[in-house]
Structure formats: C-alpha cells, structure tokens
Write a protein that holds these residues in place. Structure first.
Motif, short mmCIF file in Angstrom:
data_model
loop_
_atom_site.label_atom_id
_atom_site.label_comp_id
_atom_site.label_asym_id
_atom_site.label_seq_id
_atom_site.Cartn_x
_atom_site.Cartn_y
_atom_site.Cartn_z
N ASP A 48 0.79 -1.12 0.21
CA ASP A 48 -0.07 0.02 0.03
C ASP A 48 0.86 1.11 0.00
OD1 ASP A 48 -1.75 1.83 0.31
OD2 ASP A 48 -2.60 1.30 2.14
N ARG A 49 1.07 1.93 -1.20
CA ARG A 49 2.28 2.99 -1.26
C ARG A 49 1.78 4.03 -0.53
NH1 ARG A 49 4.86 2.77 -7.18
NH2 ARG A 49 6.36 4.21 -6.14
N ASP A 50 0.38 4.19 -0.28
CA ASP A 50 -0.17 5.40 0.40
C ASP A 50 0.33 5.49 1.98
OD1 ASP A 50 -1.57 6.46 -1.67
OD2 ASP A 50 -3.36 5.47 -1.08
N ARG A 51 0.90 4.26 2.45
CA ARG A 51 1.14 4.43 3.83
C ARG A 51 2.80 4.61 3.90
NH1 ARG A 51 -1.79 1.47 7.57
NH2 ARG A 51 0.35 0.69 8.64
N GLU A 52 3.12 5.18 4.99
CA GLU A 52 4.83 5.50 5.02
C GLU A 52 5.35 4.13 5.23
OE1 GLU A 52 8.00 7.73 4.99
OE2 GLU A 52 6.05 8.46 5.12
N ASP A 53 4.95 3.15 5.98
CA ASP A 53 5.38 1.88 5.81
C ASP A 53 4.89 0.80 4.92
OD1 ASP A 53 3.03 1.34 6.98
OD2 ASP A 53 3.72 0.24 8.55
N GLY A 54 4.21 1.10 3.75
CA GLY A 54 3.54 0.52 2.64
C GLY A 54 4.31 -0.44 1.88
N LEU A 55 5.85 -0.40 2.06
CA LEU A 55 6.61 -1.21 1.33
C LEU A 55 7.22 -2.39 2.10
CD1 LEU A 55 8.20 1.18 -1.20
CD2 LEU A 55 6.46 -0.37 -1.65
N ALA A 56 6.71 -2.41 3.40
CA ALA A 56 7.45 -3.41 4.33
C ALA A 56 7.25 -4.71 4.08
CB ALA A 56 6.60 -3.12 5.72
N TRP A 76 5.01 8.44 -3.25
CA TRP A 76 5.05 6.76 -3.61
C TRP A 76 6.49 6.75 -4.04
CZ3 TRP A 76 0.39 5.30 -7.18
CH2 TRP A 76 -0.73 5.45 -6.35
N VAL A 77 7.08 7.70 -4.89
CA VAL A 77 8.14 7.66 -5.49
C VAL A 77 9.33 7.62 -4.54
CG1 VAL A 77 9.92 8.82 -7.10
CG2 VAL A 77 7.51 8.38 -7.71
N ARG A 78 9.35 8.60 -3.28
CA ARG A 78 10.08 8.87 -2.51
C ARG A 78 10.44 7.63 -1.65
NH1 ARG A 78 9.99 9.64 2.65
NH2 ARG A 78 7.77 9.71 2.75
N ARG A 79 9.33 7.10 -1.21
CA ARG A 79 9.40 5.83 -0.38
C ARG A 79 10.04 4.73 -1.08
NH1 ARG A 79 3.12 6.85 1.08
NH2 ARG A 79 3.44 8.52 2.66
N ALA A 80 9.70 4.54 -2.36
CA ALA A 80 10.46 3.41 -3.03
C ALA A 80 11.87 3.47 -3.11
CB ALA A 80 9.86 3.20 -4.58
N LEU A 81 12.25 4.87 -3.38
CA LEU A 81 13.86 5.25 -3.48
C LEU A 81 14.29 5.05 -2.00
CD1 LEU A 81 13.52 8.75 -5.55
CD2 LEU A 81 14.57 6.37 -6.19
N ASP A 82 13.71 5.39 -0.91
CA ASP A 82 14.34 5.29 0.36
C ASP A 82 14.64 3.77 0.46
OD1 ASP A 82 14.33 7.81 0.86
OD2 ASP A 82 12.37 7.84 2.02
N ALA A 83 13.56 2.86 0.13
CA ALA A 83 13.75 1.41 0.40
C ALA A 83 14.88 0.92 -0.26
CB ALA A 83 12.38 0.69 0.13
#
Length: 332
Positions: A48-56, A76-83
């Motif tokens: 769920d890319r709307d959640r801060e931890d959505g890529l857990a 969505w883009v920022r969280r994926a890059l962080d991960a």
C-alpha cells in the motif's frame, strides 16, 4: 536479473512485467492487487504505497533493477527510493511529457523548461481541477529520482501510449471509428501528433535495464501531421470513409472538445498545447526505442477496442449520434 516493477497489474506496468518474464527475468510486482492480475510468471507482493511503511512486505528483498510507473504521488516515489535506491544498479522512472511547462511552443529537447515541482500526493480529482498538477508531481518525482540514484536513472517522459490495455480511449477511437466507414468528422488542423505502442515502450524499458541505458528521454514515436495520420489509418484499414474537415473555432462553438473527455475529438490538440505532439523522438530512437509499424499499432488498438466493446461509453470521442448530429447541421 531480478526486477521489481512498482505496479504491474495494469497497462504499462503489466506490459513491462510481462516482457521481463518473457525474457526469463525474475519479476516481482508490488501493487495493491486490486486493479488486475500480474502477468503469468511474475510474483505479486501486495503493498500500500499510500502508507509510510507500505513497502514493508518487501523488506529484505534485493533487486538488480526497479521500474516505477507511479502516476500521481511524489510520496510513492520517495518511499520506493528510500527502500531500494541504494542497492539497485538501474532505476527506471516513467515520467510524462506533461512535465514540460510550454507545450504551446516549439520544443528544443529534454532541456525545455519544466513545470514547477510539487512534492505532493495528488488525486485524480485534484488533477482534473488543476491540469498542471500531474506534470508538476512528475517533475518533483524526477528530481527525487536523480537526487537519490543519480547516474543509475533512466527517466522516460512518455507521450501518448496506446495499444492493449489502454484505458483512455484516445488513439483507439480513430481505428474503431474509421473501420465503420461513412462520413467521419475530423478537426481541420495542421499540428503534429505522436504516439507509442505500450508493447514497444515496455520492450525498451526492459532493454534499458539489461543494457544499463540511463539519462532523460522523451519516450515517444516520430511526429506526424494529424490529418496525415488519420488518412494513413483509414488507408491501412481499407476504410471507405469521407472526411468532414471542420475548423477548430466551429468545433468549439458546437461543443466539441479537443483531446479527451465526453463529446471530444481525440488527438486534436488545443492551441495552448499545439507542440505537445511534436517532441524530438530522435534521442530515444537512437537509444533503442523501436516503434512497430502503423499496421501493427492499429491492429493492437482495434483488438483492444473490440475486447472492451465498440459501443461502450467512452472516455474520449464522439458517439455516432453526436457525430451525425454535427455533420447534419454542417450540411444544413
């Protein structure tokens, strides 16, 4: 290669995943899983890319390449890059030619001025109210990608994408209308238009991951004057048509809109966006983007139209009744 497709259940993301599987790559699709199925041979990880931890759910996974087709959200883009930005060797971000600030002026290439970046999570409703919001979110997302992965990034500013899975009805309107024959209402304009078949764009994206192609490109096919394209489609189909050419001012007076939406003529660009269909495809073509023949593109679009239902309620185009009404009024 082990490839992560952020998406993979619809249109371009699905086609990229399918192409990568076809070539023997291990493909993981990260999506909610509500928009459709992933291609056979790919693995779906629900996120769920709307959640801060959505890529857990992907924690601990490692990938050689990432393809992100995020449409509306900088977050969505920022969280994926962080991960995953630190670990991958290649990162493709699919942006848009909507990122450019001046589509009413001739293009000089990918260095053209961009819209101001907006690092927000947009909604489709907000983007309908603010037509530039989509492009501004793409610009902010591009900046995030280049800041995080630098020289490992391929940024594809895609133009009009058509073919199997197309959800917007713009290119597909014309083959399905022309194959019916008869008097066909078209805009009497002199601007150019471009498109790229989703299968060709997807193949190039996978090529780029395999070959390490990076940089910023307008991901689009060669430009063609719109009347010439419509004539070529009709000729390819062997359609028995008579074009009824009507000027822009009269079309607008009769309540017909350019580009998309109800009661519209798709691919007709308003004056404010006259050069949106005249980007320089040369660099992408030189880097390996290979558009298929017009006949193949038409066949794919027409098959998709028939699968959806020719007489369905469309997102772009005229109904036969609306078209006949305007043609009759013009004759009168």
């Amino acid at each position: 290669m082990r490839i992560l497709v952020l998406g993979g259940t619809r249109f371009l993301g699905h086609t990229v995943a399918a192409e990568a599987v076809r070539r023997g790559h291990e493909v993981v699709c990260a999506a909610r899983g509500t928009a459709g199925e992933v291609p056979a041979g790919a693995r779906l990880v629900k996120v769920d890319r709307d959640r801060e931890d959505g890529l857990a759910a992907l924690a601990g996974e490692r990938f050689d390449a990432v393809v992100d087709v995020a449409t509306i959200s900088y977050e969505w883009v920022r969280r994926a890059l962080d991960a995953f930005g630190d670990q991958v060797g290649h990162w493709t971000f699919v942006s848009s030619i909507s990122a450019y600030a001046n589509p009413g002026l001739p293009s000089t290439g990918v260095g053209d001025p961009l819209l101001p970046p907006k690092a927000v999570h947009g909604t489709r409703e907000a983007m309908r109210e603010d037509p530039d919001l989509y492009g501004s979110v793409k610009v902010a997302s591009e900046h995030a990608v280049t800041a995080a992965v630098g020289a490992k990034a391929l940024i594809v500013r895609a133009g009009l994408i058509t073919g199997p899975g197309d959800e917007f009805d713009r290119f597909g309107y014309w083959p399905q209308r022309l194959v019916r024959g008869g008097r066909v209402l078209i805009p009497d304009v002199d601007h150019e238009i471009q498109y790229i078949d989703v299968r060709d764009l997807a193949a190039w994206v996978v090529d780029a991951a395999e070959q390490g192609t990076t940089g910023i490109f307008d991901g689009i096919g060669p430009a063609t004057p719109l009347p010439a394209l419509l004539t070529a489609i009709a000729d390819t189909l062997g359609a028995n048509v008579e074009f009824v050419r009507v000027g822009e001012e009269e079309l607008l007076e009769r309540g017909i809109a350019p580009w998309a939406g109800p009661r519209s003529l798709p691919l007709w660009l308003p004056e404010s966006h006259k050069y949106m269909g005249a980007r320089d495809a040369g660099p992408a073509l030189a880097a390996g983007l290979t558009p298929r023949s017009l006949a193949d593109a038409i066949a794919g679009a027409l098959d998709h139209e028939r699968n959806l239902g020719i007489d369905r309620e469309r997102k772009a185009g005229l109904t036969l009744e609306d078209e006949a009404e305007v043609v009759a009024a013009l004759r009168a």
